[in-house]
Scaffold this active site. Sequence first.
Site, PDB file in Angstrom:
ATOM      1  N   SER A 192     -21.869  20.768   7.114  1.00  0.00           N
ATOM      2  CA  SER A 192     -21.486  22.343   5.832  1.00  0.00           C
ATOM      3  C   SER A 192     -19.373  21.423   6.134  1.00  0.00           C
ATOM      4  CB  SER A 192     -21.889  23.682   6.498  1.00  0.00           C
ATOM      5  OG  SER A 192     -23.643  23.385   6.398  1.00  0.00           O
ATOM      6  N   GLY A 193     -19.296  21.784   4.971  1.00  0.00           N
ATOM      7  CA  GLY A 193     -17.953  22.104   4.371  1.00  0.00           C
ATOM      8  C   GLY A 193     -17.499  21.635   3.420  1.00  0.00           C
ATOM      9  N   GLU A 195     -16.660  21.233   0.506  1.00  0.00           N
ATOM     10  CA  GLU A 195     -15.912  21.437  -0.456  1.00  0.00           C
ATOM     11  C   GLU A 195     -14.300  21.759   0.574  1.00  0.00           C
ATOM     12  OE1 GLU A 195     -19.441  22.163  -1.107  1.00  0.00           O
ATOM     13  OE2 GLU A 195     -18.272  21.771  -2.753  1.00  0.00           O
ATOM     14  N   ASN A 277     -21.319  16.260  -1.977  1.00  0.00           N
ATOM     15  CA  ASN A 277     -20.604  15.276  -2.589  1.00  0.00           C
ATOM     16  C   ASN A 277     -19.383  14.809  -2.547  1.00  0.00           C
ATOM     17  OD1 ASN A 277     -19.470  18.222  -2.074  1.00  0.00           O
ATOM     18  ND2 ASN A 277     -17.596  17.494  -3.184  1.00  0.00           N
ATOM     19  N   ASP A 319     -20.001  17.200  -8.396  1.00  0.00           N
ATOM     20  CA  ASP A 319     -20.960  17.800  -7.129  1.00  0.00           C
ATOM     21  C   ASP A 319     -22.146  18.209  -7.635  1.00  0.00           C
ATOM     22  OD1 ASP A 319     -20.452  19.553  -4.450  1.00  0.00           O
ATOM     23  OD2 ASP A 319     -20.846  21.620  -6.592  1.00  0.00           O
TER      24      ASP A 319
HETATM   25 CA    CA Z   1     -20.440  20.211  -2.581  1.00  0.00          CA
END
Ligand code: CA
Length: 582
Positions: A192-193, A195, A277, A319
């Site tokens: 995850s990450g 953003e 994204n 996104d």
């Molecule tokens: Ca995202």
Amino acid sequence: MKNNFCLALVAAAVSVALSAQAADVTDKMLVTASTNTHEVLSSGMGSEGQRFSPLKAVNTSTVSRLVPAWTMSFGGEKQRGQESQPLVHNGKMFVTASYSRIYAIDVKTGTKLWKYEERLPEGIMPCCDVVNRGAALYGNLVIFGTLDAHLIALDQDTGKVVWNDKIDDYKAGYSFSGAPLIADGLLLTGVSGGEFGVVGRVEARDPMTGKMVWVRPTVEGHMGYTFDKDGNKTENGMTGTLNASWPGELWKTGGASTWLGGTFDPKTGLAYFGTGNPAPWNSHLRPGDNLYSCSTLAIDPKTGKIVWHYQNTPNDGWDFDGVNEFVTFDMNGQRVGGKADRNGFFYVNDAKTGKLINAFPFVRKITWAKGIDLKTGRPIYVDESRPGDPEKSADKKKGSVVFSTPSFLGGKNQMPMAYNPGTGYFYVPANEWGMEIWNEPISYKKGAAYLGAGFTIKTLNDDYIGALRAIDPKSGKIVWEDKNTAPLWGGVLTTGGGLVFYGTPEGYLKAVDAKTGKELWKYQTGSGIVAPPITWEDGGNQYVAVVSGWGGAVPLWGGDVAKKVNMLEQGGSVWVFKLAGK
Ligand code: CA
């Protein structure tokens, strides 16, 4: 006589070996997990992710008699979102909870057997609540990921840590909240990450030792590696072609995180991971398709190479993470996969080649594209629905604002859908909402949010946001829908008893008729449900279980939607149900 003695010795040895391994979870057991009604051995109730059980004791006629068998509280002061799918094996339930906790529970009585809680450092950076979505079982181990980006394997019987391996630096924005996947004897996980400008990847480890076997980055230009037993790495081919779909240097912090984990189809031998994204959100900074963001990737676990890719949202500007689960099934004699993407379209791709077979909306309103061209496989963009370039504004600080649906919280988000081979329908927890979104200038800084965008989530309808929808993947039609005031954020289970189970933020676990959507049963669990239900049988009884505990991304980022959910209370408990009477 001597021969007989030898045979007896061999038989005794085989018997000892079998009994010593009786509780061990094997590759063979995981390959057939979707048809094993006595246990729940993996996330997705089988690595294909169909979340279908052939069990029929609880059915459209009997479900009204479903009553609680036991419940267990996660306790402590820590609650927030509980998005976990429990596992059931060898008389135990294994369930993860918020803040990187995991519990083993006696599945018959609900008595806690052991608990492990990760000591999380200050400064972890989970973008979207402190959730965990479940564990994986292998051998005598139960393995889960943590918010400080570790993988931890515990002994199923004692809860003792057998191995603990760091995925990456949490200070750079890495974490892991998805359920690990076992495929072909390997432990496959993502990161995850997205953003924070991390680089997405899929990692394969030896599940018994945690030793790395291969790593496959999901952004073009980054090198893949294989590892020997001593940890020495060898180049295993670059992902994509440098600068083919990313200009300049932005691919170095390109996102495409694999935060939801993956599925594995034993029939194709391929693992499927969705990617998030491209970073940053401001798409004007990175003209091009930005491979392999917002895509489905089919990876050969044996080689760690990408066999095919299909990009749902090229050059994403909203996104629209494409992490959603790719669920394999048979359609018209072909092995295919279905995916309800955050961008509002449902896709059917050939599971072996990735070729697009069908694509249609599963939400009522989509502004960013008119449709998906089945010939080229690409979206037909509505150019004026892309948030504007800040460079073209008078002060170069804020691009033009657009109203976009779905919102970035998605037509569907982390909550997994289910497929019922009896009805031939997918059951998709969908949401109808929009957002005002605009772009701003941004540059990468380690450990800082890397968006270059601002937003406000908006409701579209007064009476509902969520809708559980039965979707026919052949016709693309919504067959029925069951609307819900709050956005749906929990997963779905469907059964041979002609039922669909799903939870609501308002706290109800519901059972509806799989053919018609008619509501047949509901139970108030005391907090919002944002997790997927499971079912199994034991001693002639069919059980249904779900985790309850409101939270996740909606209360954090919901904008105007917060007004519809801010009265909901947090919690953290497992509920198990069975039929009352005969
Ligand atoms: Ca995202």
